[in-house]
Design a protein around this motif. Sequence first.
Motif, PDB file in Angstrom:
ATOM      1  N   ASP A 183     -52.304  43.703   6.878  1.00  0.00           N
ATOM      2  CA  ASP A 183     -51.062  42.956   6.646  1.00  0.00           C
ATOM      3  C   ASP A 183     -50.491  43.228   5.257  1.00  0.00           C
ATOM      4  O   ASP A 183     -49.281  43.406   5.097  1.00  0.00           O
ATOM      5  N   HIS A 243     -46.913  45.120   4.472  1.00  0.00           N
ATOM      6  CA  HIS A 243     -45.904  44.509   3.599  1.00  0.00           C
ATOM      7  C   HIS A 243     -45.500  45.491   2.498  1.00  0.00           C
ATOM      8  O   HIS A 243     -44.311  45.681   2.230  1.00  0.00           O
ATOM      9  N   PRO A 260     -43.605  45.123   8.188  1.00  0.00           N
ATOM     10  CA  PRO A 260     -44.470  44.034   8.652  1.00  0.00           C
ATOM     11  C   PRO A 260     -44.506  43.902  10.184  1.00  0.00           C
ATOM     12  O   PRO A 260     -45.422  43.297  10.714  1.00  0.00           O
ATOM     13  N   ASP A 261     -43.542  44.508  10.886  1.00  0.00           N
ATOM     14  CA  ASP A 261     -43.499  44.419  12.335  1.00  0.00           C
ATOM     15  C   ASP A 261     -44.246  45.544  13.038  1.00  0.00           C
ATOM     16  O   ASP A 261     -44.288  45.625  14.257  1.00  0.00           O
ATOM     17  N   GLN A 275     -46.871  47.667  14.943  1.00  0.00           N
ATOM     18  CA  GLN A 275     -47.909  47.297  15.910  1.00  0.00           C
ATOM     19  C   GLN A 275     -48.818  48.492  16.129  1.00  0.00           C
ATOM     20  O   GLN A 275     -48.334  49.606  16.343  1.00  0.00           O
TER      21      GLN A 275
END
Length: 127
Positions: free
Chosen positions: A112, A116, A121-122, A124
């Motif tokens: 994470d 950032h 941050p999205d 996957q």
Amino acid sequence: MAKYEVKVYKDVLYFKYNEMAETVAEAHQQAGEVKRALSQPGVTKFLNDNCNIQSIANAEVSEVWRDLMGWVGSNIEKNATIAPNVTLKMQLNRLSRSAGTYDSVRAFTSMDEALHFMGIPDFQLEN
């Protein structure tokens, strides 16, 4: 399981190293794939996930990766490494600070935090 996984997401190349290269030829093949992927139009960041690596590369393989990291530093805007432990994270960040590259090259133990830093941050991991 494959020795590594490669995924391009937005402007980031994600490279997950699952098992250390055993030979110089294998390391050169993997480094070549990373360079090709990072040379794609629009790819400006490198997320290097080493969280599964528990062994240390031999000197010859390490030299291939050192050369690749030099190339990455000259050709990529941001580089984040997911380290398998806090000690390695601290060592990599100390090297980055001493080289004056801390704003663009960092190590993390948290995915994470790395996402950032990379501005994704999205992101996957699953397709």
